[in-house]
Design a protein around this motif. Structure first.
Motif: not given
Length: 292
Positions: A257-284
């Protein structure tokens, strides 16, 4: 003097032999066949009898990539962050986990790894079959949406994202709907957010992901796997995105499980980046269990 009658030694042996063989047959052979006979069969045990140490299962390079804020800390604090915090457990052969967290000026990242070794106490049910049941309940609880039909090239593109170390390749997405016929229950991964707010980690709730990145079944990862992506609000305005990958390998269920929480209220964490990194770790992690 009257002499006592006796049976010569040879005759006595012959009589004994006749007595033994005269009554032999079906009854005796049946009795012999039951000596040590086992009437019940025991289901096969699972492949894994122990679990890996979770905090040491994620290499330093991957942690640097997943927790960029740690690099800005003094060396001593960096070491503490990279060491992780082990989950409290009463049986390290059955369940272990580790959590990492790093703050940066722009975003807070959190990582959780959880290993559960499933054991069946029913002699008629193997450990693997029991693990299938546990995994199926988690997949059903994720309440994954029905798959969207997309052109083949789009599916291939989504199946090969960059991993945490910048490498290509990995698993793909299945084209069938998951969890059919399963009763939804709470997942057994125990992956709750550190803040105590489980809304950001509950599969299937608050998900707002770009087209093609919806929560889905994954193929080529362990024996079965799925990905969930949830965007929720922390407090009143700040948005947190949490990506979870759950997979089963034999009688072990792994949750990343990997999460990102921006400081600015206008920022939305990038789904593609988080998914790629989470899947990569799962593969390892899946490769580590394959080598175990």
């Amino acid at each position: 003097m009257q002499r006592k009658a006796y049976v010569p030694g040879v005759a006595l042996l012959a009589a004994l032999a006749a007595g033994c063989t005269g009554g032999s047959g079906t009854d005796d052979s049946t009795a012999d066949s039951k000596v040590g006979e086992t009437t019940t069969s025991v289901a096969a045990p699972g492949k894994y009898r122990t679990l890996r140490e979770p905090c040491g299962s994620v290499d330093r390079g991957t942690l640097r990539n997943l927790l960029p804020g740690a690099a800005t800390l003094p060396q001593e604090q960096q070491e503490k962050v990279y060491a992780g915090t082990a989950a409290v457990t009463y049986d390290t052969d059955r369940r272990v986990g580790c959590r990492w967290k790093a703050d940066s000026p722009g975003t807070t990242h959190q990582l959780l790894v959880d290993f559960e070794r499933v054991v069946s106490y029913d002699s008629d049910v193997s450990d693997d079959d029991r693990a299938k049941e546990v995994y199926a309940r988690q997949e059903a609880a994720a309440d994954l949406p029905a798959p969207v039909e997309r052109p083949a090239e789009s599916e291939n593109e989504n199946a090969t994202g960059e991993d945490a170390g910048g490498e290509k390749g990995g698993e793909g997405e299945a084209s069938t709907s998951p969890g059919a016929g399963e009763s939804p229950t709470a997942p057994a991964s125990g992956a709750a957010d550190e803040s105590g707010d489980e809304s950001g980690t509950t599969p299937g709730t608050g998900t707002q992901t770009p087209e093609g990145l919806e929560p889905r079944i994954l193929t080529g990862l362990g024996d079965a796997a799925f990905l969930d992506d949830a965007l929720t609000r922390s407090g009143s305005t700040i948005q947190r995105r949490t990506v979870s990958v759950v997979f089963r390998t034999s009688n072990v269920i792994v949750t990343v499980q990997y999460s990102a929480q921006p400081t600015l209220t206008t920022d939305v964490p990038d789904s593609r980046e988080l998914q790629e990194k989470t899947r990569a770790l799962a593969r390892r992690l899946a490769e580590q269990f394959s080598d175990q």
